[in-house]
Motif scaffolding. Sequence first.
Motif, PDB file in Angstrom:
ATOM      1  N   ALA A 226       0.891  -1.175  -0.063  1.00 44.13           N
ATOM      2  CA  ALA A 226       0.024   0.088   0.123  1.00 44.13           C
ATOM      3  C   ALA A 226       0.886   1.263   0.046  1.00 44.13           C
ATOM      4  CB  ALA A 226      -0.929  -0.011   1.063  1.00 44.13           C
ATOM      5  N   SER A 227       2.064   1.104   0.623  1.00 45.10           N
ATOM      6  CA  SER A 227       3.039   2.240   0.760  1.00 45.10           C
ATOM      7  C   SER A 227       3.653   2.582  -0.489  1.00 45.10           C
ATOM      8  CB  SER A 227       4.027   2.037   1.747  1.00 45.10           C
ATOM      9  OG  SER A 227       4.798   1.049   1.329  1.00 45.10           O
ATOM     10  N   GLY A 228       3.263   1.803  -1.650  1.00 47.13           N
ATOM     11  CA  GLY A 228       4.293   2.101  -3.059  1.00 47.13           C
ATOM     12  C   GLY A 228       5.456   0.977  -3.244  1.00 47.13           C
ATOM     13  N   GLY A 229       5.967   0.399  -2.055  1.00 47.87           N
ATOM     14  CA  GLY A 229       7.375  -0.389  -2.300  1.00 47.87           C
ATOM     15  C   GLY A 229       6.921  -1.575  -2.864  1.00 47.87           C
ATOM     16  N   PHE A 230       7.805  -2.296  -3.529  1.00 41.03           N
ATOM     17  CA  PHE A 230       7.418  -3.840  -3.759  1.00 41.03           C
ATOM     18  C   PHE A 230       7.354  -4.924  -2.641  1.00 41.03           C
ATOM     19  CE2 PHE A 230      10.077  -2.659  -7.572  1.00 41.03           C
ATOM     20  CZ  PHE A 230       9.100  -2.844  -8.439  1.00 41.03           C
ATOM     21  N   THR A 231       6.190  -5.851  -2.770  1.00 41.90           N
ATOM     22  CA  THR A 231       6.143  -6.645  -1.847  1.00 41.90           C
ATOM     23  C   THR A 231       7.296  -7.575  -1.622  1.00 41.90           C
ATOM     24  OG1 THR A 231       5.140  -8.271  -3.503  1.00 41.90           O
ATOM     25  CG2 THR A 231       3.530  -6.714  -2.467  1.00 41.90           C
ATOM     26  N   GLU A 232       7.395  -8.365  -0.575  1.00 42.55           N
ATOM     27  CA  GLU A 232       8.526  -9.478  -0.420  1.00 42.55           C
ATOM     28  C   GLU A 232       8.431 -10.482  -1.324  1.00 42.55           C
ATOM     29  OE1 GLU A 232      11.712 -11.356   0.765  1.00 42.55           O
ATOM     30  OE2 GLU A 232      11.105  -9.504   1.206  1.00 42.55           O
ATOM     31  N   ALA A 233       7.278 -10.702  -2.109  1.00 52.21           N
ATOM     32  CA  ALA A 233       7.372 -11.725  -2.995  1.00 52.21           C
ATOM     33  C   ALA A 233       7.960 -10.872  -4.241  1.00 52.21           C
ATOM     34  CB  ALA A 233       6.131 -12.317  -3.324  1.00 52.21           C
ATOM     35  N   ALA A 234       7.514  -9.879  -4.606  1.00 49.62           N
ATOM     36  CA  ALA A 234       8.054  -9.320  -5.692  1.00 49.62           C
ATOM     37  C   ALA A 234       9.414  -8.853  -5.678  1.00 49.62           C
ATOM     38  CB  ALA A 234       7.283  -7.795  -6.141  1.00 49.62           C
TER      39      ALA A 234
END
Length: 248
Positions: A226-234
Amino acid sequence: MSSEQPLPISLDQILGGRLTLAQPRDGYRAAIDPVLLAAAVPAAAGERVLDLGCGVGTAGLCVVRRVEGCHVMGIDVQPALIELAQRNARDNALADRATFHVGDVLHLTEPAFDHVLANPPYLERARASVSPNPIKALANVEGDAMLKDWVVAASTAVKPGGSITFIHRADRAEELRAEMGRGLGRLHLRPLLPKEGMPAKRILLQGIRGAPAGFEILPPLVLHEASGGFTEAAEAILRRAAAFSMMP
């Protein structure tokens, strides 16, 4: 370069610095799509992979960087991009396992590869506003080869039992599924969500030549928090060169 006017290029790092790419400074530039595509290819050591419409070699080079002992061949209709792909293979010390050639998806003749991957132009010519930049235009808008031709080319080039993996726009998922279903089985589709709760803009679709008919939608990959950064999976895929299974 072979053209009269040298093609302005930039040097960009992907896979957390594991690859450095020379690519055109203007027009189409590799983003995350070819990296996600490459991560979904179930290649193993000793296998041969074909990258259709390879551009500067991004997806194919991601595969050989991730999978030791496999070999990739890429084809593209644009000689200037093939020159850059060849340079990228050399500069990343991968030229012994990654080769790139000028070629057309409309002229493939034999099943010689264990896996085929494709990141074809996403837009139908009749519905697209064509960029004046020729490199961007060919990358984004279908030319003589339409989506069905890309699927036929991939099906022609892959061995029985081999995989074909496409990344495409979500709004063309049903069209791609119909085309791949004509000669492939065990189709698995994975939506790629920009953020949790948002509709997919891209999908990955994979099928196996000669496998029994079947279709399954897999859980989505959420790309951004939601903050804009990549998820851990990505992050694992894009920065750490992790594989991304297309199996349930």
